[in-house]
Design an enzyme around this catalytic site. Structure first.
Site, PDB file in Angstrom:
ATOM      1  N   SER A 119      -0.619 -13.026  -0.437  1.00 21.20           N
ATOM      2  CA  SER A 119      -0.420 -12.387   0.860  1.00 21.20           C
ATOM      3  C   SER A 119       0.215 -13.360   1.839  1.00 21.20           C
ATOM      4  O   SER A 119       0.522 -12.971   2.961  1.00 21.20           O
ATOM      5  CB  SER A 119      -1.732 -11.833   1.403  1.00 21.20           C
ATOM      6  OG  SER A 119      -2.795 -12.683   1.123  1.00 21.20           O
TER       7      SER A 119
ATOM      8  N   HIS B 101       2.804  -6.981  -3.487  1.00 21.83           N
ATOM      9  CA  HIS B 101       1.591  -7.158  -2.680  1.00 21.83           C
ATOM     10  C   HIS B 101       0.842  -5.840  -2.517  1.00 21.83           C
ATOM     11  O   HIS B 101       1.319  -4.925  -1.848  1.00 21.83           O
ATOM     12  CB  HIS B 101       1.982  -7.739  -1.307  1.00 21.83           C
ATOM     13  CG  HIS B 101       0.812  -8.079  -0.450  1.00 21.83           C
ATOM     14  ND1 HIS B 101       0.791  -7.888   0.909  1.00 21.83           N
ATOM     15  CD2 HIS B 101      -0.410  -8.589  -0.761  1.00 21.83           C
ATOM     16  CE1 HIS B 101      -0.370  -8.277   1.396  1.00 21.83           C
ATOM     17  NE2 HIS B 101      -1.118  -8.702   0.405  1.00 21.83           N
TER      18      HIS B 101
ATOM     19  N   GLU C  14       3.856  -3.725  -1.029  1.00 22.92           N
ATOM     20  CA  GLU C  14       5.033  -4.413  -0.485  1.00 22.92           C
ATOM     21  C   GLU C  14       5.757  -5.111  -1.636  1.00 22.92           C
ATOM     22  O   GLU C  14       5.110  -5.782  -2.442  1.00 22.92           O
ATOM     23  CB  GLU C  14       4.621  -5.452   0.566  1.00 22.92           C
ATOM     24  CG  GLU C  14       4.106  -4.826   1.864  1.00 22.92           C
ATOM     25  CD  GLU C  14       3.549  -5.858   2.843  1.00 22.92           C
ATOM     26  OE1 GLU C  14       3.782  -5.716   4.040  1.00 22.92           O
ATOM     27  OE2 GLU C  14       2.866  -6.817   2.400  1.00 22.92           O
TER      28      GLU C  14
ATOM     29  N   ASN D  54       0.632  -7.757   7.019  1.00 20.88           N
ATOM     30  CA  ASN D  54      -0.248  -8.812   7.524  1.00 20.88           C
ATOM     31  C   ASN D  54       0.267  -9.447   8.806  1.00 20.88           C
ATOM     32  O   ASN D  54      -0.512  -9.937   9.619  1.00 20.88           O
ATOM     33  CB  ASN D  54      -0.468  -9.888   6.459  1.00 20.88           C
ATOM     34  CG  ASN D  54      -1.515  -9.467   5.448  1.00 20.88           C
ATOM     35  OD1 ASN D  54      -2.310  -8.570   5.706  1.00 20.88           O
ATOM     36  ND2 ASN D  54      -1.519 -10.095   4.295  1.00 20.88           N
TER      37      ASN D  54
HETATM   38  N1  3HC Z   1     -12.306   0.872  -5.537  1.00 21.65           N
HETATM   39  C1  3HC Z   1     -11.923   2.097  -5.955  1.00 21.65           C
HETATM   40  N2  3HC Z   1     -12.073   3.207  -5.201  1.00 21.65           N
HETATM   41  C2  3HC Z   1     -12.661   3.079  -4.001  1.00 21.65           C
HETATM   42  C3  3HC Z   1     -13.094   1.833  -3.504  1.00 21.65           C
HETATM   43  C4  3HC Z   1     -12.894   0.698  -4.332  1.00 21.65           C
HETATM   44  N3  3HC Z   1     -13.245  -0.534  -3.935  1.00 21.65           N
HETATM   45  N4  3HC Z   1     -13.622   2.029  -2.279  1.00 21.65           N
HETATM   46  C5  3HC Z   1     -13.529   3.339  -2.005  1.00 21.65           C
HETATM   47  N5  3HC Z   1     -12.947   3.983  -3.041  1.00 21.65           N
HETATM   48  C6  3HC Z   1     -12.617   5.406  -3.138  1.00 21.65           C
HETATM   49  C7  3HC Z   1     -13.840   6.254  -3.221  1.00 21.65           C
HETATM   50  O1  3HC Z   1     -14.291   6.398  -4.554  1.00 21.65           O
HETATM   51  C8  3HC Z   1     -13.334   7.569  -2.642  1.00 21.65           C
HETATM   52  O2  3HC Z   1     -12.597   8.251  -3.658  1.00 21.65           O
HETATM   53  P1  3HC Z   1     -12.486   9.856  -3.677  1.00 21.65           P
HETATM   54  O3  3HC Z   1     -12.039  10.278  -2.315  1.00 21.65           O
HETATM   55  O4  3HC Z   1     -11.465  10.083  -4.740  1.00 21.65           O
HETATM   56  O5  3HC Z   1     -13.842  10.343  -4.014  1.00 21.65           O
HETATM   57  C9  3HC Z   1     -12.328   7.126  -1.578  1.00 21.65           C
HETATM   58  O6  3HC Z   1     -11.957   5.784  -1.932  1.00 21.65           O
HETATM   59  C10 3HC Z   1     -12.914   7.131  -0.195  1.00 21.65           C
HETATM   60  O7  3HC Z   1     -14.072   6.301  -0.224  1.00 21.65           O
HETATM   61  P2  3HC Z   1     -15.387   6.574   0.611  1.00 21.65           P
HETATM   62  O8  3HC Z   1     -15.524   8.053   0.841  1.00 21.65           O
HETATM   63  O9  3HC Z   1     -16.504   5.854  -0.042  1.00 21.65           O
HETATM   64  O10 3HC Z   1     -15.163   5.783   1.954  1.00 21.65           O
HETATM   65  P3  3HC Z   1     -14.097   5.937   3.091  1.00 21.65           P
HETATM   66  O11 3HC Z   1     -13.620   7.338   3.274  1.00 21.65           O
HETATM   67  O12 3HC Z   1     -14.687   5.217   4.231  1.00 21.65           O
HETATM   68  O13 3HC Z   1     -12.841   5.097   2.575  1.00 21.65           O
HETATM   69  C11 3HC Z   1     -11.616   3.100   2.459  1.00 21.65           C
HETATM   70  C12 3HC Z   1     -12.949   3.770   2.195  1.00 21.65           C
HETATM   71  C13 3HC Z   1     -10.532   3.736   1.619  1.00 21.65           C
HETATM   72  C14 3HC Z   1     -11.781   1.633   2.068  1.00 21.65           C
HETATM   73  C15 3HC Z   1     -11.238   3.275   3.978  1.00 21.65           C
HETATM   74  O14 3HC Z   1     -12.309   2.875   4.780  1.00 21.65           O
HETATM   75  C16 3HC Z   1     -10.021   2.486   4.370  1.00 21.65           C
HETATM   76  O15 3HC Z   1      -8.883   2.906   4.163  1.00 21.65           O
HETATM   77  N6  3HC Z   1     -10.236   1.306   5.016  1.00 21.65           N
HETATM   78  C17 3HC Z   1      -9.139   0.420   5.431  1.00 21.65           C
HETATM   79  C18 3HC Z   1      -8.741  -0.444   4.265  1.00 21.65           C
HETATM   80  C19 3HC Z   1      -7.579  -1.322   4.605  1.00 21.65           C
HETATM   81  O16 3HC Z   1      -7.064  -1.375   5.716  1.00 21.65           O
HETATM   82  N7  3HC Z   1      -7.140  -2.096   3.596  1.00 21.65           N
HETATM   83  C20 3HC Z   1      -6.056  -3.056   3.760  1.00 21.65           C
HETATM   84  C21 3HC Z   1      -6.620  -4.430   3.943  1.00 21.65           C
HETATM   85  S1  3HC Z   1      -5.363  -5.624   4.168  1.00 21.65           S
HETATM   86  C22 3HC Z   1      -5.014  -6.163   2.621  1.00 21.65           C
HETATM   87  O17 3HC Z   1      -5.601  -5.789   1.639  1.00 21.65           O
HETATM   88  C23 3HC Z   1      -3.906  -7.170   2.521  1.00 21.65           C
HETATM   89  C24 3HC Z   1      -4.410  -8.548   2.157  1.00 21.65           C
HETATM   90  O18 3HC Z   1      -3.299  -9.365   1.889  1.00 21.65           O
HETATM   91  C25 3HC Z   1      -5.216  -9.198   3.270  1.00 21.65           C
END
Ligand code: 3HC
Length: 285
Positions: A120, A141, A153, A192
């Protein structure tokens, strides 16, 4: 060359998620971890995630089994020799990544194979130059959690062959079903560069006693429609990763908005790395 066999180096939070994505897309996927215990942790993490999908009726029993059959785990990098694409997803250490890419360069037999890094923050060109095939090295990414987040990305370096960029973009789109944005090889890429100063800003507000962690997060979920508040999201990303990405952005741009707050440094020094250690801005024990 069609990408049929994928190697993943590092089966942790990101690598395990990427392996789940490729195995779900029908690709033979081999995950390399450093020890049998780490390989077992990676396998059980992916199995848990697939088990949830099965329980929720997102996949049927036959698909669940087929995805599991697509996955193998190993501690030997040489088991990735016949891969068409390798995605490296180890910790954000340039020395470690350079060592892995030099080894992959010697091991992966097909000259058409693509060596991708999920970094990242580390310049793609620096990683590419650890190999004798920088034209076949590219940034790919993913976002956490990789099976859920729709974006990837694609980051070519100044040495990446344009046909490699095209192939990996088509693969991420058509085979993995992701949406691709193209980014230049600059720290932070697209997401990021915008996301990290916001998350670090939330930490500074918390550190200054501006508001409680809960109120900062509630403010952004209910007031700005984000799926997670910034401190919860930082815990999900991992505070060690947040620190490294902040330091890299700060080094590249010199903007104080990227400077990791002292609190973040102290939490990382104290082993409070977020969800993965059970303690970050929140307690997950
Ligand atoms: N692995 C696989 N599936 C997952 C999971 C995981 N770790 N976490 C959640 N899920 C799935 C669930 O099974 C569910 O699937 P379904 O709808 O098919 O049944 C779906 O995701 C939604 O999960 P939940 O209902 O439990 O929870 P939420 O609706 O709160 O969603 C979330 C969870 C998708 C993580 C949501 O909160 C979200 O989008 N959060 C923001 C995440 C984000 O911004 N990520 C980017 C981070 S930056 C990055 O990664 C870059 C790096 O370089 C720093």
């Amino acid at each position: 060359m069609a990408i049929q066999r994928v190697g993943i180096v590092g089966g942790g939070q990101m690598g395990g998620g990427v392996a789940e994505v490729t195995a779900r897309s029908g690709l033979a996927t081999v995950v390399r971890e450093v020890s049998p215990e780490a390989a077992e942790r990676s396998r059980s993490g992916i199995e848990r995630s697939l088990g949830r999908a099965l329980d929720r009726g997102k996949i049927d029993e036959a698909t669940h089994q087929a995805i599991l059959d697509n996955l193998t785990f190993t501690t030997e990098l040489s088991d990735l020799s016949d891969c068409d694409l390798v995605v490296e997803a180890v910790i954000e250490s340039f020395d470690l990544k350079a060592e892995i890419f030099a080894e992959l360069d010697a091991i992966v037999t097909s000259p058409d194979a693509i060596l991708a890094t999920n970094t990242s923050s580390i310049p793609i060109i620096d990683i590419a130059m650890a190999t004798d095939r920088p034209d076949h090295v590219v940034g790919l990414h993913f976002f956490n959690p990789a099976p859920v987040m729709a974006l990837v990305e694609v980051i070519p370096s100044v040495r990446t062959d344009p046909s490699v960029t095209e192939q990996v973009t088509a693969f991420a789109t058509d085979v993995l079903g992701k949406t691709v944005v193209a980014a230049k090889d600059r720290a932070g890429f697209v997401v990021n560069m915008l996301l990290v100063p916001y998350l670090l800003g939330a930490m500074r507000m918390f550190e200054d006693g501006h508001a409680t962690a809960e109120d900062i997060d509630t403010g952004m979920t209910l007031g700005a429609g984000h799926p997670m508040g910034p401190l919860t999201l930082s815990d999900l990303i991992g505070l060690d990763t947040m620190l490294l990405v902040g330091e890299t952005l700060q080094a590249e741009y010199g903007d104080p908005a990227y400077a990791p707050p002292a609190l973040l440094r102290r939490m990382v020094a104290g082993g409070h790395l977020g969800r993965k250690t059970g303690r970050g801005f929140y307690d997950y024990s």
